[in-house]
Design a protein around this motif. Structure first.
Motif, PDB file in Angstrom:
ATOM      1  N   PRO A 290      48.151  17.411  37.890  1.00  0.00           N
ATOM      2  CA  PRO A 290      46.867  17.671  36.833  1.00  0.00           C
ATOM      3  C   PRO A 290      45.854  18.448  37.569  1.00  0.00           C
ATOM      4  CG  PRO A 290      47.460  15.493  36.414  1.00  0.00           C
ATOM      5  CD  PRO A 290      48.213  15.674  37.687  1.00  0.00           C
ATOM      6  N   THR A 291      45.513  17.843  38.928  1.00  0.00           N
ATOM      7  CA  THR A 291      44.300  18.551  39.602  1.00  0.00           C
ATOM      8  C   THR A 291      44.852  20.026  40.207  1.00  0.00           C
ATOM      9  OG1 THR A 291      43.236  16.466  40.127  1.00  0.00           O
ATOM     10  CG2 THR A 291      42.873  18.169  41.589  1.00  0.00           C
ATOM     11  N   LEU A 292      46.179  19.799  40.634  1.00  0.00           N
ATOM     12  CA  LEU A 292      46.704  21.153  41.399  1.00  0.00           C
ATOM     13  C   LEU A 292      46.711  22.183  40.398  1.00  0.00           C
ATOM     14  CD1 LEU A 292      49.529  19.760  44.033  1.00  0.00           C
ATOM     15  CD2 LEU A 292      47.071  20.696  44.211  1.00  0.00           C
ATOM     16  N   GLN A 293      47.117  21.808  39.050  1.00  0.00           N
ATOM     17  CA  GLN A 293      47.083  22.725  38.012  1.00  0.00           C
ATOM     18  C   GLN A 293      45.870  23.322  37.912  1.00  0.00           C
ATOM     19  OE1 GLN A 293      48.638  21.347  34.215  1.00  0.00           O
ATOM     20  NE2 GLN A 293      50.579  20.290  35.393  1.00  0.00           N
ATOM     21  N   LEU A 294      44.768  22.428  37.850  1.00  0.00           N
ATOM     22  CA  LEU A 294      43.476  22.764  37.341  1.00  0.00           C
ATOM     23  C   LEU A 294      42.933  23.754  38.599  1.00  0.00           C
ATOM     24  CD1 LEU A 294      41.108  22.807  35.573  1.00  0.00           C
ATOM     25  CD2 LEU A 294      40.603  20.558  36.566  1.00  0.00           C
ATOM     26  N   ALA A 295      43.265  23.158  39.746  1.00  0.00           N
ATOM     27  CA  ALA A 295      42.875  23.995  40.989  1.00  0.00           C
ATOM     28  C   ALA A 295      43.446  25.483  40.876  1.00  0.00           C
ATOM     29  CB  ALA A 295      43.118  23.292  41.917  1.00  0.00           C
ATOM     30  N   GLY A 296      44.685  25.546  40.595  1.00  0.00           N
ATOM     31  CA  GLY A 296      45.410  26.789  40.628  1.00  0.00           C
ATOM     32  C   GLY A 296      45.052  27.830  39.666  1.00  0.00           C
ATOM     33  N   ALA A 297      44.642  27.126  38.397  1.00  0.00           N
ATOM     34  CA  ALA A 297      44.243  28.194  37.442  1.00  0.00           C
ATOM     35  C   ALA A 297      42.831  28.720  37.647  1.00  0.00           C
ATOM     36  CB  ALA A 297      44.181  27.026  36.022  1.00  0.00           C
ATOM     37  N   THR A 298      41.958  27.789  38.106  1.00  0.00           N
ATOM     38  CA  THR A 298      40.706  28.163  38.650  1.00  0.00           C
ATOM     39  C   THR A 298      40.860  29.112  39.813  1.00  0.00           C
ATOM     40  OG1 THR A 298      40.037  25.800  38.252  1.00  0.00           O
ATOM     41  CG2 THR A 298      38.668  27.179  39.330  1.00  0.00           C
ATOM     42  N   LEU A 299      41.653  28.996  40.736  1.00  0.00           N
ATOM     43  CA  LEU A 299      41.744  29.999  41.801  1.00  0.00           C
ATOM     44  C   LEU A 299      42.047  31.249  41.298  1.00  0.00           C
ATOM     45  CD1 LEU A 299      41.306  29.709  44.813  1.00  0.00           C
ATOM     46  CD2 LEU A 299      43.791  29.789  45.040  1.00  0.00           C
ATOM     47  N   ALA A 300      43.144  31.377  40.291  1.00  0.00           N
ATOM     48  CA  ALA A 300      43.566  32.737  39.640  1.00  0.00           C
ATOM     49  C   ALA A 300      42.322  33.316  39.036  1.00  0.00           C
ATOM     50  CB  ALA A 300      44.592  32.466  38.591  1.00  0.00           C
ATOM     51  N   ILE A 301      41.565  32.474  38.358  1.00  0.00           N
ATOM     52  CA  ILE A 301      40.316  32.877  37.792  1.00  0.00           C
ATOM     53  C   ILE A 301      39.437  33.667  38.744  1.00  0.00           C
ATOM     54  CG2 ILE A 301      38.361  32.604  36.182  1.00  0.00           C
ATOM     55  CD1 ILE A 301      39.992  30.530  34.770  1.00  0.00           C
TER      56      ILE A 301
ATOM     57  N   LEU B 164      35.120  25.411  36.209  1.00  0.00           N
ATOM     58  CA  LEU B 164      35.214  25.101  37.510  1.00  0.00           C
ATOM     59  C   LEU B 164      34.801  26.342  38.615  1.00  0.00           C
ATOM     60  CD1 LEU B 164      35.548  22.576  39.551  1.00  0.00           C
ATOM     61  CD2 LEU B 164      38.111  23.042  39.347  1.00  0.00           C
ATOM     62  N   SER B 165      35.371  27.402  37.871  1.00  0.00           N
ATOM     63  CA  SER B 165      35.402  28.596  38.596  1.00  0.00           C
ATOM     64  C   SER B 165      33.756  29.223  38.715  1.00  0.00           C
ATOM     65  CB  SER B 165      36.260  29.748  38.011  1.00  0.00           C
ATOM     66  OG  SER B 165      35.886  30.074  36.589  1.00  0.00           O
ATOM     67  N   MET B 166      32.988  28.788  37.778  1.00  0.00           N
ATOM     68  CA  MET B 166      31.573  29.535  37.746  1.00  0.00           C
ATOM     69  C   MET B 166      30.886  29.252  38.949  1.00  0.00           C
ATOM     70  SD  MET B 166      31.149  30.979  35.061  1.00  0.00           S
ATOM     71  CE  MET B 166      31.988  31.192  33.592  1.00  0.00           C
ATOM     72  N   THR B 167      31.145  27.928  39.433  1.00  0.00           N
ATOM     73  CA  THR B 167      30.390  27.590  40.651  1.00  0.00           C
ATOM     74  C   THR B 167      30.879  28.203  42.147  1.00  0.00           C
ATOM     75  OG1 THR B 167      31.226  25.266  40.034  1.00  0.00           O
ATOM     76  CG2 THR B 167      29.814  25.595  41.828  1.00  0.00           C
ATOM     77  N   PHE B 168      31.963  29.027  41.907  1.00  0.00           N
ATOM     78  CA  PHE B 168      32.406  29.574  43.179  1.00  0.00           C
ATOM     79  C   PHE B 168      32.181  31.207  42.988  1.00  0.00           C
ATOM     80  CE2 PHE B 168      34.693  25.666  43.120  1.00  0.00           C
ATOM     81  CZ  PHE B 168      34.560  25.295  44.249  1.00  0.00           C
TER      82      PHE B 168
ATOM     83  N   MET C 113      39.436  28.125  52.430  1.00  0.00           N
ATOM     84  CA  MET C 113      38.717  27.122  52.522  1.00  0.00           C
ATOM     85  C   MET C 113      38.102  26.622  51.181  1.00  0.00           C
ATOM     86  SD  MET C 113      38.918  25.868  55.215  1.00  0.00           S
ATOM     87  CE  MET C 113      38.155  24.459  55.032  1.00  0.00           C
ATOM     88  N   SER C 114      38.281  27.486  50.107  1.00  0.00           N
ATOM     89  CA  SER C 114      37.649  26.879  48.578  1.00  0.00           C
ATOM     90  C   SER C 114      38.703  26.181  48.012  1.00  0.00           C
ATOM     91  CB  SER C 114      37.204  28.134  47.917  1.00  0.00           C
ATOM     92  OG  SER C 114      38.393  28.816  47.535  1.00  0.00           O
ATOM     93  N   ILE C 115      40.012  26.166  48.545  1.00  0.00           N
ATOM     94  CA  ILE C 115      41.182  25.450  48.015  1.00  0.00           C
ATOM     95  C   ILE C 115      40.717  23.959  47.998  1.00  0.00           C
ATOM     96  CG2 ILE C 115      43.598  24.957  47.956  1.00  0.00           C
ATOM     97  CD1 ILE C 115      44.082  28.078  48.943  1.00  0.00           C
ATOM     98  N   PRO C 116      40.582  23.619  49.376  1.00  0.00           N
ATOM     99  CA  PRO C 116      40.200  21.986  49.243  1.00  0.00           C
ATOM    100  C   PRO C 116      38.696  21.724  48.557  1.00  0.00           C
ATOM    101  CG  PRO C 116      39.898  22.817  51.270  1.00  0.00           C
ATOM    102  CD  PRO C 116      40.845  23.875  50.424  1.00  0.00           C
ATOM    103  N   ARG C 117      37.766  22.822  48.629  1.00  0.00           N
ATOM    104  CA  ARG C 117      36.720  22.463  48.116  1.00  0.00           C
ATOM    105  C   ARG C 117      36.883  22.569  46.394  1.00  0.00           C
ATOM    106  NH1 ARG C 117      33.016  27.121  49.284  1.00  0.00           N
ATOM    107  NH2 ARG C 117      31.691  26.179  47.802  1.00  0.00           N
ATOM    108  N   LEU C 118      37.804  23.229  46.086  1.00  0.00           N
ATOM    109  CA  LEU C 118      37.972  23.235  44.405  1.00  0.00           C
ATOM    110  C   LEU C 118      38.730  21.924  44.104  1.00  0.00           C
ATOM    111  CD1 LEU C 118      40.090  26.508  43.503  1.00  0.00           C
ATOM    112  CD2 LEU C 118      38.121  25.171  42.366  1.00  0.00           C
ATOM    113  N   ILE C 119      39.736  21.308  44.866  1.00  0.00           N
ATOM    114  CA  ILE C 119      40.228  20.007  44.543  1.00  0.00           C
ATOM    115  C   ILE C 119      39.323  19.020  44.526  1.00  0.00           C
ATOM    116  CG2 ILE C 119      41.947  18.519  45.348  1.00  0.00           C
ATOM    117  CD1 ILE C 119      43.750  21.117  45.948  1.00  0.00           C
TER     118      ILE C 119
END
Lengths: 527, 310
Positions: B100-111, B183-187, B239-245
């Motif tokens: 679930p976290t990877l899904q969330l991180a993936g969707a966030t990264l796309a955004i 989650l994407s707002m922060t980045f 580097m934002s990938i691990p930070r996202l997770i």
């Protein structure tokens, strides 16, 4: 430029909000057969013989021989029972029309296996006194079961009726003849069965088709895990959640409860007083070992502010440790109402002199106390701050120390605190289970009482009251116990906890069980 | 190149050892006795003997360094121990919580990728004009809000007010939208600025001047600027990938998302050390691997660095 940005932002917000039309009114209750209950916690492992699961979920699936009701202990899986003259043997006559949801028959043999499983897992279940006093279990015939105790124990039936551990699970779910290391399924005799459970997401309960009693009206109960309180409230407003139910600020803080009450779109209900919320005044510490100081603190705290200002009148002010509706606690004790003047006099009398900085000193030492609390609980912090300002007014400094759960427990065990919260479990555990824990050194209660002159007598009397067979003698012993701790002022009673329920208007039949941890889903229905 | 790769990969070993050692020390500095915690979470009132036997069971009676060694060796073999709370293998808990976290991180990264690139390009085109300032102001405003606050606002607006999306949970495919946006707002503001500034910088480079002289159309020129600007953002994205997770904790709690952030918060509240330790190692490994990958990709893309690496 700044104004341009501002105008742009405002325009954007207006556009966004302007196009909004509430679309969630379409939920109709016609034919609704699922109730969504939101909880901050997952049901976890609902093995009825262990304490790892949520009580409310265990209560939906598993039943006991007897049940605690406001009118006292009533029959459940046992139709009736006899108690021997000496109070040692309880003979239960079981219902003959009950089967476990996996088809296994419910009979004396199943009862014996269940109770034996609980008692053999002694370490994990010894928190309950009854487990310590059970001597023998015996199958007399198919539907007659006898329980023999080592010594008479008056709350036997009450404790058999608790949500755990004496609830019946199908013997087919045992692993290697025991439930201590887990179970292979959750087949009970209760109104619901657990149909599906996704860890940390949801659990789905469906009505037990083979239930022996009145079948529940609502077919499915959806237990949705929502860790954040605000999310639960928004879920309720969005029609995704039908019911919020809980005690001790667990599910709802008092502010949110009042806000929803004022909106009037939901029905809010509060149970009769259950548990007791008090402050331990440690009689074994430098400053609070003086009874006069402890007494002064009793008069110094404005409980009205706490009950109305912080808890929004969702809890009742407590004058005594136990509410008068608690068994054996309806005794006349001198009530110490808020009286700052009196508190100051008592401190003067104890030799604490106010200095220029507004605080009191004796032998060069400042009267400074420490209140320890579990930082998980936001409400306790606010209550602490209210006490802090009350105490400052009479020249006592109070530092508030919030720590994570384990550190808080460590402090409880070592007695390294002046003030600490004490919560009883409420009915039907009160008063016997609560006073019983006072004898256990790892409890804050024990530590706070450790400095009392008659602590040994107190522990002994508690031991005696639990085995006392004579009703009048038992009442007399409880009276002595409660009077002593009241006179010694080791407990500063604050409020009596209540269970709060909020639900949508179409949901009916929401009530409260005796235990604040149970939720009577089986009586609810949609209109 | 191969030599460079070997060197880089080998250099992660001491780094990992250092990070895990530090984590181990920090956790062991806590005053509470883990054996007692393990008993207490199961409602057992701890006595001296029980604590002692639990210490032996958990291997806590061994000296500090031996325990560290055991932990590392077991972790390398995939044995992360058992949760104190529910007695389940930690590995199993992680396996449930990671997807679930990877899904969330993936969707966030796309955004993040979509919006930061499009808004970044828009901003650079309208450099310092009101559109640029408005967009940047708005993004900055959103990023400045704490995520629990913006999450609740979004939830109220889109779920309760508009009734378009579910408030929380993981019950329908749309459920992922709100947490991912939150989650994407922060980045977002960081990357919008990064891309915008790189684009503006590249705009004044000679190769763009030549392109203009050659009479290429505006579109092609913007594309050229973009492909040259994206390179330096790549490191940051990587580097934002691990930070996202690692940063999903609050958002997962608000939106009842059953991921690894929630697992970690619960473990912390329960002092469930095996789970906390596993989480720390996982995050350390994730950061180190992502860092390594980004370094390698950058070297492969840039001809100058590639030559140096040889």
């Amino acid at each position: 430029m700044k104004t341009k940005i501002l105008i742009g932002l405002i325009a954007l917000l207006l556009i966004l909000t302007g196009c909004g039309q509430r679309a969630s009114d379409s939920n109709s209750s016609a034919g609704k057969d699922e109730l969504v209950f939101a909880s901050t916690k997952d049901i976890r492992d609902i093995n009825p013989h262990l304490t790892s699961g949520e009580l409310a979920a265990q209560n939906m699936v598993f039943e006991s021989l007897v049940v605690n009701t406001p009118e006292g202990v009533q029959p459940k899986l046992a139709k009736s029972w006899d108690i021997s003259e000496d109070g040692l043997t309880y003979t239960f006559h079981l219902r003959e029309d009950v089967v476990f949801s996996d088809g296994a028959p419910f009979n004396a043999d199943a009862v014996k296996q269940n109770i034996d499983a609980v008692v053999s897992n002694y370490e994990k279940n010894a928190w309950l006194n009854l487990v310590q006093v059970i001597d023998q279990t015996e199958v007399i015939d198919e539907y007659t079961f006898a329980l023999t105790l080592k010594n008479p124990y008056y709350p036997t039936l009450e404790e058999l009726g608790l949500t755990r551990p004496f609830r019946m699970i199908s013997p087919q779910n045992f692993i290697d003849g025991t439930t201590a290391n887990g179970v292979s399924g959750y087949a009970g005799t209760g109104p619901y069965t657990l149909a599906e459970h996704k860890d940390n997401q949801y659990a789905l309960f469906t009505a037990n088709e083979s239930y022996w009693g009145d079948k529940p009206s609502i077919k499915n109960i959806h237990w949705q895990v929502m860790p954040d309180h605000q999310t639960i409230l928004l879920g309720l407003q969005n029609g995704e959640v039908d019911l919020i139910f809980g005690a001790d600020g667990d599910m709802l803080d008092a502010n949110a409860f009042t806000a929803l009450q004022e909106q009037g779109q939901y029905i809010t209900e509060v149970s009769p007083p259950s548990g007791s919320r008090s402050i331990l005044l440690n009689s074994n510490r430098e400053f609070t070992k003086d009874r006069l100081v402890r007494e002064a603190l009793q008069y110094a705290i404005n409980k009205q502010t706490i009950a109305s200002g912080i808890l929004n009148d969702t809890e009742q002010i407590a004058d005594t440790l136990m509410s008068k509706s608690t068994p054996y606690a309806n005794i006349d004790l001198e009530i110490r109402s808020y009286d700052a003047q009196k508190a100051e006099e008592l401190l003067d009398q104890a030799g604490w002199v106010k200095a220029d900085d507004g605080y009191r000193y004796k032998d060069g030492k400042k009267l400074s106390l420490m209140l320890s609390y579990n930082s998980d609980n936001a409400q306790e912090k606010t209550i602490g701050e209210s006490m802090q300002s009350d105490l400052k007014a009479i020249g006592v400094e109070l530092t508030i120390l919030g720590e994570e759960k384990q550190a808080y427990f460590d402090r409880q065990k070592s007695g390294d605190f002046d003030l600490q919260y004490s919560l009883s479990w409420g009915l039907p555990y009160d008063p016997q289970t609560y006073v019983s824990t006072w004898r256990v050194p790892s409890h804050g209660d024990y530590q706070a009482q450790a400095g009392l002159e008659k602590k040994e007598w107190l522990d002994q009397t508690i031991g005696e009251v639990l085995v006392e067979q004579d009703e009048a003698a038992r009442a007399e012993k409880y009276k002595q116990i409660f009077t002593y701790v009241h006179e010694e002022a080791v407990y500063l009673p604050l409020t009596y906890s209540v269970v709060k329920a909020i639900y949508s208007e179409r949901l009916k039949g929401v009530g409260f069980n005796v235990s604040q941890y149970e939720i009577p889903f089986e009586n609810m229905y949609f209109e | 190149m191969r030599q460079y790769l070997t060197k880089r990969i080998l250099s992660t070993i001491p780094l990992l050892l250092f990070v895990t050692f530090l984590a181990f020390i920090l956790i062991n500095l806590r005053t509470s006795d883990p054996a007692e915690i393990a008993l207490r979470v199961n409602q057992i009132t701890p006595t001296e003997e029980m604590v002692q036997s639990m210490r032996e069971e958990l291997g806590l009676d061994e000296p500090f360094l031996v325990r560290y060694k055991n932990w590392i060796v077991n972790s390398l073999q995939g044995e992360l121990g058992y949760s104190y709370v529910n007695k389940k293998p930690v590995l199993e808990e992680l396996q449930l919580a990671i997807p679930p976290t990877l899904q969330l991180a993936g969707a966030t990264l796309a955004i993040i990728v979509f919006f930061s690139i499009s808004i970044g390009i828009l901003c650079s085109i309208f450099e310092n004009r009101w559109q640029d300032r408005l967009l940047r102001g708005f993004i900055f405003f959103l990023s400045a809000m704490p995520s629990f606050w913006i999450g609740l606002l979004l939830m109220w607006f889109f779920a309760v007010y508009l009734g378009l999306l579910p408030t929380s949970g993981m019950n329908s495919p749309q459920s992922i939208i709100l947490p991912a946006v939150t989650l994407s707002m922060t980045f977002l503001s960081t990357y919008v600025r990064l891309i915008r500034n790189n684009m503006i910088q590249n705009k004044h480079e000679n190769f763009i001047l030549y392109a203009k002289v050659r009479g290429l159309n505006e579109r092609t020129i913007t594309w050229n600027i973009f492909t040259n600007s994206i390179q330096s953002s790549l490191t940051a994205f990587g580097m934002s990938i691990p930070r996202l997770i690692a940063g999903t904790v609050i958002v997962e709690n608000i939106f009842a998302w059953p991921g690894i952030g929630r697992l970690c918060v619960k473990a912390i509240f329960n002092s469930d050390y095996p789970v906390i330790q596993a989480y720390i190692v996982l995050m350390a490994v994730l950061f180190i691997i992502c860092n390594l990958l980004v370094d390698i990709v950058v070297v492969m893309i840039d001809p100058r660095l590639r030559r140096e690496a040889k």
